[in-house]
Design an enzyme around this catalytic site. Structure first.
Site, PDB file in Angstrom:
ATOM      1  N   GLY A   9       0.840  -1.189   0.000  1.00  0.00           N
ATOM      2  CA  GLY A   9       0.000   0.000   0.000  1.00  0.00           C
ATOM      3  C   GLY A   9       0.872   1.235   0.000  1.00  0.00           C
ATOM      4  N   SER A  13      -1.599   4.443   4.128  1.00  0.00           N
ATOM      5  CA  SER A  13      -2.758   3.813   3.497  1.00  0.00           C
ATOM      6  C   SER A  13      -3.558   2.931   4.444  1.00  0.00           C
ATOM      7  CB  SER A  13      -2.301   2.957   2.308  1.00  0.00           C
ATOM      8  OG  SER A  13      -1.482   1.895   2.765  1.00  0.00           O
ATOM      9  N   GLY A  14      -2.966   2.602   5.604  1.00  0.00           N
ATOM     10  CA  GLY A  14      -3.603   1.685   6.532  1.00  0.00           C
ATOM     11  C   GLY A  14      -3.057   0.277   6.449  1.00  0.00           C
ATOM     12  N   ALA A  34      10.681  -5.164  13.307  1.00  0.00           N
ATOM     13  CA  ALA A  34      10.787  -3.796  12.805  1.00  0.00           C
ATOM     14  C   ALA A  34      12.127  -3.607  12.109  1.00  0.00           C
ATOM     15  CB  ALA A  34      10.655  -2.810  13.967  1.00  0.00           C
ATOM     16  N   HIS A  50       4.850   4.184  16.960  1.00  0.00           N
ATOM     17  CA  HIS A  50       4.449   2.838  16.513  1.00  0.00           C
ATOM     18  C   HIS A  50       4.460   1.852  17.677  1.00  0.00           C
ATOM     19  CE1 HIS A  50       3.977   2.432  12.069  1.00  0.00           C
ATOM     20  NE2 HIS A  50       4.487   3.637  12.094  1.00  0.00           N
ATOM     21  N   GLU A  62      13.905  -5.817  16.684  1.00  0.00           N
ATOM     22  CA  GLU A  62      14.437  -4.802  15.778  1.00  0.00           C
ATOM     23  C   GLU A  62      15.620  -5.375  15.007  1.00  0.00           C
ATOM     24  OE1 GLU A  62      15.238  -1.461  18.317  1.00  0.00           O
ATOM     25  OE2 GLU A  62      13.114  -0.984  18.515  1.00  0.00           O
TER      26      GLU A  62
END
Length: 178
Positions: A9, A13-14, A34, A50, A62
């Site tokens: 996306g 955009s979600g 992440a 986030h 991470e």
């Protein structure tokens, strides 16, 4: 059989929110892998935001570069692994002068064999806008597009998210995730 998933996306955009709901629906022990490498204060603020929005629902891991190894290791403790996001990962690889095509090939090979946990990959679709005006941006766009094509080929489900609404491009229709 574990079904891996690619969620694409545009910016804001979600797609991440959808992928998080998908992950929580898919497993009891989700990990959030992440890829952000914190290089400035603005990115630090984004990462903090986030993390706060995820709360304690996910174990955060991470890793900016070595996705394949990290996915394999996370599969020992987690039944679903959400990777957010591939475009940051590609950026990190470029900054580190790594071969992006080789890294994508390694990730693809890992996913084809990996069945310990569902993997949900999130990435920005960067090929819908104008042609970038500089060589580095065009290279990045081309590498991201190639990565998306390769990963979409091996993922069981591929979704495109716009305005928070997921569209199934391959595989099953999005499950109701309310």
């Amino acid at each position: 059989m574990t079904r891996h998933c690619l969620v694409l996306g545009g910016a804001r955009s979600g797609k991440t929110a959808f992928a998080e709901r998908l992950a929580l629906h898919a497993g009891a022990r989700p990990a959030y892998l992440a890829t952000a490498d914190i290089l400035d204060g603005e990115m630090r603020d984004r990462v903090t935001s986030h993390k706060a929005s995820r709360g304690v629902r996910f174990t955060t891991i991470e890793e900016p570069i070595d996705l394949s190894h990290t996915i394999l290791k996370a599969g020992n403790d987690h039944d679903v692994i959400l990777v957010d996001c591939l475009t940051l990962w590609i950026t990190n690889l470029l900054i580190a002068n790594e071969d992006v095509a080789t890294a994508v090939g390694e990730l693809s090979a890992t996913l084809m064999e990996f069945r310990q946990a569902k993997v949900i990959l999130v990435s920005n679709e960067v090929g819908l806008g104008i042609v970038p005006d500089n060589a580095m941006a065009r290279t990045f766009r081309d590498l991201a597009g190639s990565a998306h094509q390769r990963l979409a080929e091996i993922c069981d489900d591929v979704y495109f998210v716009a305005a928070g609404l997921p569209l199934a491009m391959k595989g099953d229709a999005p499950p109701p995730l309310s």
